[in-house]
Write a protein that holds these residues in place. Structure first.
Motif, PDB file in Angstrom:
ATOM      1  N   LEU B  40       0.827  -1.210   0.000  1.00 32.87           N
ATOM      2  CA  LEU B  40       0.000   0.000   0.000  1.00 32.87           C
ATOM      3  C   LEU B  40       0.861   1.260   0.000  1.00 32.87           C
ATOM      4  CD1 LEU B  40      -2.626  -1.072   2.658  1.00 32.87           C
ATOM      5  CD2 LEU B  40      -2.867  -1.085   0.174  1.00 32.87           C
ATOM      6  N   SER B  50      -3.609   1.414  -3.691  1.00 33.46           N
ATOM      7  CA  SER B  50      -4.491   1.974  -2.671  1.00 33.46           C
ATOM      8  C   SER B  50      -5.177   0.930  -1.814  1.00 33.46           C
ATOM      9  CB  SER B  50      -5.550   2.861  -3.334  1.00 33.46           C
ATOM     10  OG  SER B  50      -6.325   2.112  -4.236  1.00 33.46           O
ATOM     11  N   SER B  51      -5.262  -0.295  -2.275  1.00 37.73           N
ATOM     12  CA  SER B  51      -5.926  -1.333  -1.494  1.00 37.73           C
ATOM     13  C   SER B  51      -5.468  -2.692  -1.998  1.00 37.73           C
ATOM     14  CB  SER B  51      -7.452  -1.198  -1.631  1.00 37.73           C
ATOM     15  OG  SER B  51      -8.111  -2.076  -0.763  1.00 37.73           O
ATOM     16  N   GLU B  52      -5.468  -3.686  -1.124  1.00 36.41           N
ATOM     17  CA  GLU B  52      -5.097  -5.023  -1.571  1.00 36.41           C
ATOM     18  C   GLU B  52      -5.778  -6.068  -0.707  1.00 36.41           C
ATOM     19  OE1 GLU B  52      -0.995  -6.099  -1.206  1.00 36.41           O
ATOM     20  OE2 GLU B  52      -0.860  -5.506   0.883  1.00 36.41           O
ATOM     21  N   SER B  53      -5.897  -7.253  -1.254  1.00 32.83           N
ATOM     22  CA  SER B  53      -6.483  -8.355  -0.489  1.00 32.83           C
ATOM     23  C   SER B  53      -5.465  -8.844   0.539  1.00 32.83           C
ATOM     24  CB  SER B  53      -6.910  -9.485  -1.421  1.00 32.83           C
ATOM     25  OG  SER B  53      -5.803  -9.966  -2.151  1.00 32.83           O
ATOM     26  N   ASN B  54      -5.899  -9.707   1.436  1.00 31.68           N
ATOM     27  CA  ASN B  54      -5.028 -10.144   2.518  1.00 31.68           C
ATOM     28  C   ASN B  54      -3.899 -11.038   1.998  1.00 31.68           C
ATOM     29  OD1 ASN B  54      -6.394  -8.719   4.464  1.00 31.68           O
ATOM     30  ND2 ASN B  54      -7.829 -10.386   4.873  1.00 31.68           N
ATOM     31  N   THR B  55      -2.748 -10.938   2.642  1.00 28.04           N
ATOM     32  CA  THR B  55      -1.572 -11.645   2.153  1.00 28.04           C
ATOM     33  C   THR B  55      -0.896 -12.523   3.211  1.00 28.04           C
ATOM     34  OG1 THR B  55      -0.191  -9.730   2.686  1.00 28.04           O
ATOM     35  CG2 THR B  55      -1.060  -9.857   0.452  1.00 28.04           C
ATOM     36  N   ALA B  56      -1.443 -12.561   4.419  1.00 27.47           N
ATOM     37  CA  ALA B  56      -0.834 -13.397   5.459  1.00 27.47           C
ATOM     38  C   ALA B  56      -1.125 -14.869   5.173  1.00 27.47           C
ATOM     39  CB  ALA B  56      -1.374 -13.011   6.833  1.00 27.47           C
ATOM     40  N   SER B  60      -7.734 -16.524   4.103  1.00 24.56           N
ATOM     41  CA  SER B  60      -8.465 -17.361   3.150  1.00 24.56           C
ATOM     42  C   SER B  60      -8.074 -17.026   1.716  1.00 24.56           C
ATOM     43  CB  SER B  60      -9.974 -17.194   3.352  1.00 24.56           C
ATOM     44  OG  SER B  60     -10.330 -15.827   3.383  1.00 24.56           O
ATOM     45  N   GLU B  61      -7.625 -15.796   1.482  1.00 22.77           N
ATOM     46  CA  GLU B  61      -7.197 -15.418   0.141  1.00 22.77           C
ATOM     47  C   GLU B  61      -5.968 -16.225  -0.293  1.00 22.77           C
ATOM     48  OE1 GLU B  61      -8.100 -13.394   2.519  1.00 22.77           O
ATOM     49  OE2 GLU B  61      -9.008 -11.540   1.781  1.00 22.77           O
TER      50      GLU B  61
END
Lengths: 220, 114
Positions: B40, B50-56, B60-61
């Motif tokens: 970001l 500006s935005s992103e899905s989860n990466t940990a 669930s992504e």
């Protein structure tokens, strides 16, 4: 007919890939902190797997996976310091790089599990450190400078040592969740309660951190 | 067909999603780099991530092999998400398989997670 020649070619490529190493090891991170009431420390064991056999399927040279939780130290009564999981994959290699001088990854990776000597982490090799102003409120997370713990915890508090060692000890479980009881209910949201990361978040640090930075075992 | 500057830039952003987040194709911080070319607030040209899905790893992504990123650009908000970047049938590392979670939807498995 010509296409039949592709079959042994593909099989050879897969065979070459299969010869690449796949290693799993456990590493223990230990933080030692000097406080006005004496030395306190905390350790956590994390399991890392590095798989280089996936070359053809994923494009990247190696696929890593990590299992475990952050290292935590109760610096002062009720005041905790957390060393987050991010970067666990190659932390030992980075800190002990001189032991693997001139080696390619496929050469040093199989040697990692055999390392018996602990290694001290330089300041720029220390994982991201955080604490909470109120440990019951995830949004109160605050980053901690490893070179200036006193700025967060008060005078007389300083980092004495950060070490990493390969170990046979079991992966640490449940300690972080025992302190941060909100971790599981918060998943899959971030520490500021939002589902996704955004630059419009009021609390950028809390928005940048997910439960997975504290434990890989927090999930449905 | 004329390719405009906008067309070209959108194509670049479509590609850029493969080079950010977990398992990025380009890693400017070494192979354990958690966010490829940046997370970001980082820029590509005049666009800002500006935005992103989860990466940990426990998200669930990641388990589904999914990653999406949004940019603020001169053309408005642009959302870019990865297609197939993982041909391992059962996934690799912590990343889920695009074949199992994505392709099978084309064959009628509507309950796929990706």
């Amino acid at each position: 007919m010509t296409r039949l020649f592709l079959i042994p070619l593909v099989l050879c490529l897969f065979a070459l890939t299969a010869c690449k190493p796949h290693e799993t090891w456990r590493q223990k991170l230990t933080l030692v902190v000097e406080t006005p009431s004496g030395e306190v420390s905390g350790s956590a064991v994390v399991e890392v797997s590095g798989d280089m056999r996936m070359l053809l399927q994923i494009g990247n040279e190696i696929a890593y996976s990590v299992r475990g939780e952050a290292t935590l130290v109760e610096v002062l009564p009720g005041r905790y310091l957390f060393a987050l999981l991010g970067g666990s994959e190659e932390r030992f290699y980075a800190a002990a790089r001189d032991r693997f001088a001139g080696m390619k990854r496929e050469e040093w990776l199989p040697r990692i599990p055999d390392q018996t000597e602990p290694v001290s982490l330089l300041p720029d090799q220390v994982p991201m450190l955080v604490t909470f102003d109120d440990v019951a409120k995830p949004e109160t997370v605050r980053e901690v400078n490893p070179d200036d713990l006193a700025a967060t915890f008060g005078a007389g508090v300083e980092m004495k040592a950060v070490t990493l060692e390969i170990t046979e000890e079991p992966v640490t479980e449940g300690r972080v969740e025992g302190v941060l009881g909100w971790l599981r209910p918060l998943w899959p949201n971030r520490l500021d309660g939002q589902r996704f990361g955004t630059i419009e978040a009021e609390n950028r640090l809390a928005n940048s951190l997910e439960t997975g930075h504290f434990s890989t075992e927090i999930k449905k | 067909m004329t390719v405009t500057e906008k067309d070209l830039f959108l194509a670049i952003l479509a590609m850029d999603s493969y080079n950010r987040g977990y398992d990025a194709g380009i890693k400017d911080g070494g192979d354990a780099d958690p966010d490829g070319l940046g997370s970001l607030g980082s820029r590509i040209g005049n666009a800002i991530v500006s935005s992103e899905s989860n990466t940990a790893e426990n998200s669930s992504e990641v388990a589904a092999g999914f990653y999406a990123v949004a940019y603020q650009t001169q053309y408005g908000t642009v959302i870019s998400y990865r297609g197939t970047d993982n041909l391992a049938v059962f996934g690799s590392g912590e990343s889920g398989s695009d074949i199992y979670n994505g392709w099978v939807q084309g064959a009628g498995r509507y309950g796929g997670v990706e």
